[in-house]
Motif scaffolding. Sequence first.
Motif, mmCIF file in Angstrom:
data_model
loop_
_atom_site.group_PDB
_atom_site.id
_atom_site.type_symbol
_atom_site.label_atom_id
_atom_site.label_comp_id
_atom_site.label_asym_id
_atom_site.label_seq_id
_atom_site.Cartn_x
_atom_site.Cartn_y
_atom_site.Cartn_z
ATOM 1 N N PHE A 78 4.154 3.304 2.530
ATOM 2 C CA PHE A 78 5.289 2.572 3.586
ATOM 3 C C PHE A 78 4.402 1.503 3.918
ATOM 4 C CE2 PHE A 78 2.680 5.623 5.645
ATOM 5 C CZ PHE A 78 1.986 5.047 6.983
ATOM 6 N N TYR A 79 5.189 0.450 4.383
ATOM 7 C CA TYR A 79 4.395 -1.002 4.893
ATOM 8 C C TYR A 79 4.031 -0.805 6.517
ATOM 9 C CZ TYR A 79 5.208 -3.761 0.641
ATOM 10 O OH TYR A 79 5.326 -4.348 -0.437
ATOM 11 N N PHE A 80 3.145 -1.197 6.896
ATOM 12 C CA PHE A 80 2.861 -1.308 8.289
ATOM 13 C C PHE A 80 3.809 -2.265 8.683
ATOM 14 C CE2 PHE A 80 -0.122 -2.626 11.783
ATOM 15 C CZ PHE A 80 -0.673 -1.382 12.090
ATOM 16 N N LEU A 86 -0.077 -2.558 3.136
ATOM 17 C CA LEU A 86 0.783 -1.299 2.414
ATOM 18 C C LEU A 86 -0.061 -0.249 2.725
ATOM 19 C CD1 LEU A 86 3.182 -0.719 0.565
ATOM 20 C CD2 LEU A 86 1.346 -0.594 -1.372
ATOM 21 N N ILE A 87 0.479 0.909 3.274
ATOM 22 C CA ILE A 87 -0.376 2.406 3.317
ATOM 23 C C ILE A 87 0.272 3.025 2.469
ATOM 24 C CG2 ILE A 87 -1.011 3.725 5.111
ATOM 25 C CD1 ILE A 87 -1.437 0.820 6.029
ATOM 26 N N THR A 88 -0.953 3.698 1.637
ATOM 27 C CA THR A 88 -0.518 4.886 0.911
ATOM 28 C C THR A 88 -1.296 6.152 1.412
ATOM 29 O OG1 THR A 88 -0.550 3.202 -1.062
ATOM 30 C CG2 THR A 88 -0.636 5.822 -1.543
ATOM 31 N N ARG A 89 -0.435 7.225 1.998
ATOM 32 C CA ARG A 89 -1.081 8.263 2.615
ATOM 33 C C ARG A 89 -1.167 9.442 1.747
ATOM 34 N NH1 ARG A 89 1.162 9.064 8.433
ATOM 35 N NH2 ARG A 89 -0.209 7.363 8.823
ATOM 36 N N PHE A 90 -2.252 10.246 1.846
ATOM 37 C CA PHE A 90 -2.392 11.548 1.026
ATOM 38 C C PHE A 90 -2.540 12.598 1.991
ATOM 39 C CE2 PHE A 90 -4.126 7.725 -1.339
ATOM 40 C CZ PHE A 90 -4.033 8.370 -2.694
ATOM 41 N N TYR A 91 -1.425 13.625 1.430
ATOM 42 C CA TYR A 91 -1.457 14.906 2.377
ATOM 43 C C TYR A 91 -2.014 16.132 1.555
ATOM 44 C CZ TYR A 91 2.117 12.183 5.171
ATOM 45 O OH TYR A 91 2.628 11.356 5.804
ATOM 46 N N THR A 92 -3.175 16.559 2.150
ATOM 47 C CA THR A 92 -3.743 17.635 1.434
ATOM 48 C C THR A 92 -3.989 18.981 2.350
ATOM 49 O OG1 THR A 92 -5.994 17.323 2.114
ATOM 50 C CG2 THR A 92 -5.166 16.145 0.172
#
Length: 610
Positions: A78-80, A86-92
């Motif tokens: 998503f964009y700030f 640009l933000i790329t988030r990782f869920y682990t």
Amino acid sequence: MAGTPRFEPTGDGRYLPISEHGLIGDLRSVALVGTDGTIDWYCCSEFDAPSVFASILDADRGGRFELAAIGPARTKQFYFPDTNVLITRFYTADGVGEVQDFMPVDDGPAESDRHRLIRRVVCVRGALPFRVRVAPRFEYGAVPHTLRMAGDMAVFESEKLTLALTATVPLETDGPDARADFKLSEGESVVFALDRVGGAVDPRGCAATEAERQFTATVAYWRRWLAQSRYRGRWREMVHRSALTLKLLTYAPTGAIVAAATTSLPEQIGGERNWDYRYVWVRDAAFCVYALLRLGFSSEAEAFMKFLDRHVTTCDGGPSGPLQIMYGIDGRSDLTERELPHLEGHRGSAPVRVGNAAAGQLQLDIYGALIDSVYLYDKWARPISSDQWDDVCALVEWVCAHWDQPDEGIWETRGGRKNFLYSRLMCWVAIERAIRIANRRGLPADLNRWRESRDSIYRRIMSRGWSRTRQAFVQHEDGDVLDAAVLMMPLAKFIAPTDPKWLSTLDALTRELVSDSLVYRYDPQASPDGLRGDEGTFSICSFWYVEALVHAGRLDEARLAFEKMLTYANHVGLYAEEISSTGEQQGNFPQAFTHLALISAAFNLDRALG
């Protein structure tokens, strides 16, 4: 965005779909960041410079900048808000981390040649390991490079370009690549910065404090710019994302606006319709001026007018007329097209091309697009100068003398010239808008000749562009093929939007070229264009269709068609040139033409709804 389709890699799993990318840039160049955290397209230091990362065109030989959590992870991009950060988030299973990607744009002229690309990794919850691998492949993967370590810096040197990678974690060499594994706990961060160095630009690290300063400054820049927008309508988020995208496609040193960020992304997987769009199409840029003026961004329109004044010179008229249809971002006219056979193309879609042979085509419609933008600039922004008026007059005189030639048309067909209706329409626009400027400003002009030519074009379109058999306006004179470009007829104020002939045309287009609100530009089987293969629906035509419905008073249909089109945007609101039968983005990405048409459709639909 709710309702947006998500696609997993299909066919060749080495490639993300085109739509699975966000865009960052510094108003000189751009980078595509995949939802897996990989930068797989980046040209340094200009839009049309040879690529450094191009794994979107060849997963093995193109080069890439990988940065991702190690192990299984879900991702979200998503964009700030209100920025091009640009933000790329990782869920682990063990935590949540994110990569913040941006290119500073407001660091002053001394730093503009650095073309810094910053990737800041932050652990926001728990703890998780990351892996980075930086594998540049210079000159579209055709030129070798050396790698040397200088303290905490990795320096990649090729014959014409040197890049320096600094990091706040230790880097290791792996052949020609640099890599690192590291683990972050909640609240910790790591910074990677890639700079162009050499000449007056010395290598310089990027500590966490500097990355924070540049992040804050970049966010502030984009928000200041967007605050100029006057749009307060129903679709503010999508309109503003489109405006931010058009701004990213602007080359600040000259005011040029490129048609798209990429080259050779296929209009059909496995097909040959792969073109280089990293240039300034007169038509596309002129329409961008209209869209940005609508929103209140007059400085971009002024910058493009200066680009025309300084970098585009008219001639007496060669094979393409006094203007080329496109130019380089520095105004150069030589855009020789060549193929890169060592690259396999996106998911095997060869050939990969750089340069564009269409620059030598005759496309008469560009004169209407350009003079219409001059008219709007003169009306809404700033009165044009006497020298600019002289240039307009010279172009109009040429159009008066040459409007009835066959040409290649707006779709740049490679199957021979025809008497395209759209070309005639925009020649009418060129003369009609110039007459308006002359009358409003009292400027000197050969109005009798101009009016005579304008009226001759009108009569020609009405007599030979209308098919009695189809009961519709058609693609070219004395033919029966439908073409979505005629949707511009009421938009350009050539014909009343409720004229019976136009409403009959709109119904015919709806029956034959519209599929669930998506519009095909024409049927290549019925009208061969000199190329093999099929193509998807053209998104600009879909937004033109929305506007045509608005002007015809069919507001419920227009709103439904517009809302459906919004669901075909990717996860961050971006569009490529086309949409496939499966709903996937096709063609170069993101495309200015599509985003400017979205702005125009939203503006006019919003106004009609009240």
